[in-house]
Design a protein around this motif. Sequence first.
Motif, PDB file in Angstrom:
ATOM      1  N   TYR A  73     -59.191  -1.479 -69.795  1.00 18.57           N
ATOM      2  CA  TYR A  73     -58.530  -2.757 -69.537  1.00 18.57           C
ATOM      3  C   TYR A  73     -58.213  -2.924 -68.053  1.00 18.57           C
ATOM      4  O   TYR A  73     -58.424  -3.998 -67.482  1.00 18.57           O
ATOM      5  CB  TYR A  73     -57.251  -2.877 -70.368  1.00 18.57           C
ATOM      6  CG  TYR A  73     -56.534  -4.171 -70.117  1.00 18.57           C
ATOM      7  CD1 TYR A  73     -57.091  -5.378 -70.539  1.00 18.57           C
ATOM      8  CD2 TYR A  73     -55.334  -4.214 -69.436  1.00 18.57           C
ATOM      9  CE1 TYR A  73     -56.455  -6.582 -70.295  1.00 18.57           C
ATOM     10  CE2 TYR A  73     -54.687  -5.411 -69.189  1.00 18.57           C
ATOM     11  CZ  TYR A  73     -55.258  -6.583 -69.615  1.00 18.57           C
ATOM     12  OH  TYR A  73     -54.635  -7.781 -69.358  1.00 18.57           O
ATOM     13  N   LEU A  74     -57.733  -1.875 -67.400  1.00 16.59           N
ATOM     14  CA  LEU A  74     -57.421  -1.969 -65.975  1.00 16.59           C
ATOM     15  C   LEU A  74     -58.684  -2.226 -65.153  1.00 16.59           C
ATOM     16  O   LEU A  74     -58.665  -3.044 -64.223  1.00 16.59           O
ATOM     17  CB  LEU A  74     -56.718  -0.703 -65.491  1.00 16.59           C
ATOM     18  CG  LEU A  74     -55.329  -0.449 -66.070  1.00 16.59           C
ATOM     19  CD1 LEU A  74     -54.784   0.880 -65.563  1.00 16.59           C
ATOM     20  CD2 LEU A  74     -54.371  -1.585 -65.768  1.00 16.59           C
ATOM     21  N   ARG A  75     -59.777  -1.562 -65.488  1.00 15.79           N
ATOM     22  CA  ARG A  75     -61.053  -1.814 -64.783  1.00 15.79           C
ATOM     23  C   ARG A  75     -61.510  -3.248 -65.006  1.00 15.79           C
ATOM     24  O   ARG A  75     -61.998  -3.910 -64.087  1.00 15.79           O
ATOM     25  CB  ARG A  75     -62.127  -0.831 -65.247  1.00 15.79           C
ATOM     26  CG  ARG A  75     -61.971   0.557 -64.660  1.00 15.79           C
ATOM     27  CD  ARG A  75     -63.209   1.427 -64.896  1.00 15.79           C
ATOM     28  NE  ARG A  75     -63.629   1.483 -66.280  1.00 15.79           N
ATOM     29  CZ  ARG A  75     -63.178   2.361 -67.182  1.00 15.79           C
ATOM     30  NH1 ARG A  75     -62.277   3.256 -66.831  1.00 15.79           N
ATOM     31  NH2 ARG A  75     -63.633   2.343 -68.413  1.00 15.79           N
ATOM     32  N   GLU A  76     -61.346  -3.730 -66.229  1.00 18.95           N
ATOM     33  CA  GLU A  76     -61.719  -5.107 -66.555  1.00 18.95           C
ATOM     34  C   GLU A  76     -60.894  -6.104 -65.727  1.00 18.95           C
ATOM     35  O   GLU A  76     -61.426  -7.069 -65.180  1.00 18.95           O
ATOM     36  CB  GLU A  76     -61.492  -5.320 -68.058  1.00 18.95           C
ATOM     37  CG  GLU A  76     -62.064  -6.573 -68.621  1.00 18.95           C
ATOM     38  CD  GLU A  76     -61.856  -6.610 -70.134  1.00 18.95           C
ATOM     39  OE1 GLU A  76     -60.683  -6.637 -70.582  1.00 18.95           O
ATOM     40  OE2 GLU A  76     -62.860  -6.606 -70.855  1.00 18.95           O
ATOM     41  N   GLN A  77     -59.602  -5.870 -65.612  1.00 20.43           N
ATOM     42  CA  GLN A  77     -58.737  -6.748 -64.820  1.00 20.43           C
ATOM     43  C   GLN A  77     -59.100  -6.680 -63.341  1.00 20.43           C
ATOM     44  O   GLN A  77     -59.104  -7.706 -62.649  1.00 20.43           O
ATOM     45  CB  GLN A  77     -57.257  -6.379 -65.021  1.00 20.43           C
ATOM     46  CG  GLN A  77     -56.729  -6.705 -66.400  1.00 20.43           C
ATOM     47  CD  GLN A  77     -56.908  -8.175 -66.753  1.00 20.43           C
ATOM     48  OE1 GLN A  77     -57.694  -8.520 -67.623  1.00 20.43           O
ATOM     49  NE2 GLN A  77     -56.200  -9.033 -66.096  1.00 20.43           N
ATOM     50  N   ASP A  78     -59.408  -5.486 -62.844  1.00 23.72           N
ATOM     51  CA  ASP A  78     -59.832  -5.348 -61.446  1.00 23.72           C
ATOM     52  C   ASP A  78     -61.117  -6.128 -61.189  1.00 23.72           C
ATOM     53  O   ASP A  78     -61.256  -6.781 -60.150  1.00 23.72           O
ATOM     54  CB  ASP A  78     -60.045  -3.877 -61.080  1.00 23.72           C
ATOM     55  CG  ASP A  78     -58.745  -3.109 -60.938  1.00 23.72           C
ATOM     56  OD1 ASP A  78     -57.670  -3.760 -60.813  1.00 23.72           O
ATOM     57  OD2 ASP A  78     -58.795  -1.862 -60.947  1.00 23.72           O
ATOM     58  N   ALA A  79     -62.052  -6.072 -62.128  1.00 21.62           N
ATOM     59  CA  ALA A  79     -63.306  -6.805 -61.980  1.00 21.62           C
ATOM     60  C   ALA A  79     -63.055  -8.314 -61.962  1.00 21.62           C
ATOM     61  O   ALA A  79     -63.666  -9.041 -61.169  1.00 21.62           O
ATOM     62  CB  ALA A  79     -64.280  -6.438 -63.100  1.00 21.62           C
ATOM     63  N   LEU A  80     -62.152  -8.786 -62.816  1.00 20.16           N
ATOM     64  CA  LEU A  80     -61.814 -10.212 -62.815  1.00 20.16           C
ATOM     65  C   LEU A  80     -61.176 -10.623 -61.493  1.00 20.16           C
ATOM     66  O   LEU A  80     -61.470 -11.698 -60.953  1.00 20.16           O
ATOM     67  CB  LEU A  80     -60.861 -10.542 -63.973  1.00 20.16           C
ATOM     68  CG  LEU A  80     -61.473 -10.538 -65.359  1.00 20.16           C
ATOM     69  CD1 LEU A  80     -60.386 -10.691 -66.426  1.00 20.16           C
ATOM     70  CD2 LEU A  80     -62.503 -11.652 -65.489  1.00 20.16           C
ATOM     71  N   ASP A  82     -61.651  -9.134 -58.570  1.00 16.84           N
ATOM     72  CA  ASP A  82     -62.706  -9.128 -57.553  1.00 16.84           C
ATOM     73  C   ASP A  82     -63.551 -10.386 -57.635  1.00 16.84           C
ATOM     74  O   ASP A  82     -63.893 -10.992 -56.605  1.00 16.84           O
ATOM     75  CB  ASP A  82     -63.597  -7.890 -57.700  1.00 16.84           C
ATOM     76  CG  ASP A  82     -62.891  -6.606 -57.304  1.00 16.84           C
ATOM     77  OD1 ASP A  82     -61.849  -6.679 -56.598  1.00 16.84           O
ATOM     78  OD2 ASP A  82     -63.371  -5.531 -57.709  1.00 16.84           O
ATOM     79  N   LYS A  83     -63.889 -10.801 -58.838  1.00 17.28           N
ATOM     80  CA  LYS A  83     -64.679 -12.027 -59.030  1.00 17.28           C
ATOM     81  C   LYS A  83     -63.906 -13.242 -58.511  1.00 17.28           C
ATOM     82  O   LYS A  83     -64.459 -14.081 -57.808  1.00 17.28           O
ATOM     83  CB  LYS A  83     -65.007 -12.205 -60.515  1.00 17.28           C
ATOM     84  CG  LYS A  83     -65.815 -13.440 -60.808  1.00 17.28           C
ATOM     85  CD  LYS A  83     -66.105 -13.577 -62.296  1.00 17.28           C
ATOM     86  CE  LYS A  83     -66.947 -14.805 -62.508  1.00 17.28           C
ATOM     87  NZ  LYS A  83     -66.578 -15.580 -63.637  1.00 17.28           N
ATOM     88  N   PHE A  84     -62.633 -13.312 -58.844  1.00 13.61           N
ATOM     89  CA  PHE A  84     -61.808 -14.427 -58.384  1.00 13.61           C
ATOM     90  C   PHE A  84     -61.756 -14.463 -56.861  1.00 13.61           C
ATOM     91  O   PHE A  84     -61.892 -15.517 -56.241  1.00 13.61           O
ATOM     92  CB  PHE A  84     -60.395 -14.315 -58.960  1.00 13.61           C
ATOM     93  CG  PHE A  84     -59.470 -15.387 -58.479  1.00 13.61           C
ATOM     94  CD1 PHE A  84     -59.460 -16.630 -59.093  1.00 13.61           C
ATOM     95  CD2 PHE A  84     -58.626 -15.174 -57.395  1.00 13.61           C
ATOM     96  CE1 PHE A  84     -58.623 -17.638 -58.644  1.00 13.61           C
ATOM     97  CE2 PHE A  84     -57.780 -16.172 -56.948  1.00 13.61           C
ATOM     98  CZ  PHE A  84     -57.782 -17.407 -57.568  1.00 13.61           C
ATOM     99  N   ARG A  85     -61.554 -13.291 -56.242  1.00 20.31           N
ATOM    100  CA  ARG A  85     -61.466 -13.229 -54.777  1.00 20.31           C
ATOM    101  C   ARG A  85     -62.765 -13.658 -54.124  1.00 20.31           C
ATOM    102  O   ARG A  85     -62.746 -14.300 -53.069  1.00 20.31           O
ATOM    103  CB  ARG A  85     -61.087 -11.824 -54.338  1.00 20.31           C
ATOM    104  CG  ARG A  85     -59.621 -11.538 -54.584  1.00 20.31           C
ATOM    105  CD  ARG A  85     -59.188 -10.184 -54.111  1.00 20.31           C
ATOM    106  NE  ARG A  85     -59.585  -9.923 -52.742  1.00 20.31           N
ATOM    107  CZ  ARG A  85     -59.667  -8.720 -52.220  1.00 20.31           C
ATOM    108  NH1 ARG A  85     -59.385  -7.674 -52.942  1.00 20.31           N
ATOM    109  NH2 ARG A  85     -60.031  -8.549 -50.968  1.00 20.31           N
ATOM    110  N   LYS A  86     -63.892 -13.327 -54.728  1.00 21.00           N
ATOM    111  CA  LYS A  86     -65.188 -13.749 -54.175  1.00 21.00           C
ATOM    112  C   LYS A  86     -65.368 -15.254 -54.299  1.00 21.00           C
ATOM    113  O   LYS A  86     -65.911 -15.905 -53.404  1.00 21.00           O
ATOM    114  CB  LYS A  86     -66.329 -13.013 -54.867  1.00 21.00           C
ATOM    115  CG  LYS A  86     -66.435 -11.569 -54.448  1.00 21.00           C
ATOM    116  CD  LYS A  86     -67.517 -10.843 -55.193  1.00 21.00           C
ATOM    117  CE  LYS A  86     -67.493  -9.372 -54.812  1.00 21.00           C
ATOM    118  NZ  LYS A  86     -68.300  -8.554 -55.682  1.00 21.00           N
ATOM    119  N   GLU A  87     -64.932 -15.810 -55.404  1.00 20.88           N
ATOM    120  CA  GLU A  87     -65.074 -17.251 -55.630  1.00 20.88           C
ATOM    121  C   GLU A  87     -64.038 -18.062 -54.861  1.00 20.88           C
ATOM    122  O   GLU A  87     -64.261 -19.232 -54.561  1.00 20.88           O
ATOM    123  CB  GLU A  87     -64.959 -17.560 -57.126  1.00 20.88           C
ATOM    124  CG  GLU A  87     -66.115 -17.020 -57.940  1.00 20.88           C
ATOM    125  CD  GLU A  87     -65.915 -17.181 -59.438  1.00 20.88           C
ATOM    126  OE1 GLU A  87     -64.847 -17.683 -59.868  1.00 20.88           O
ATOM    127  OE2 GLU A  87     -66.832 -16.806 -60.192  1.00 20.88           O
TER     128      GLU A  87
END
Length: 109
Positions: free
Chosen positions: A72-79, A81-86
């Motif tokens: 779950y923590l990795r999943e939240q980190d990925a979200l 990172d995606k948000f920061r890129k967008e």
Amino acid sequence: MFNLPANEYVEVREGKTCIVGARIGLDVFVYAYRRGKTPEALLEAFPSIGSLAKVHGIIDFILKHPQFVEFYLREQDALWDKFRKEHPIPDEMLERLRRTKEELSRRSA
């Protein structure tokens, strides 16, 4: 993908894993716990949890389901990172946020 283990303390709500009966993400609670907050300090930081017994139950869930928590923590980190890129945040604003977070962390310690 991991399914949420059956329990009375953590639930999935609107796609986010949260503490039952509170608007607190599991990730927020886990990071506070890992920073060394005691159960009493966690209850003080998150009074909507309701009781020290429930805080202990959430900690027990975290300790008994480390694979789920890490996933779950990795999943939240990925979200994030995606948000920061967008939605890039200017470096100046990130620095201000970092300093504010550090100041708040010092006050709550």
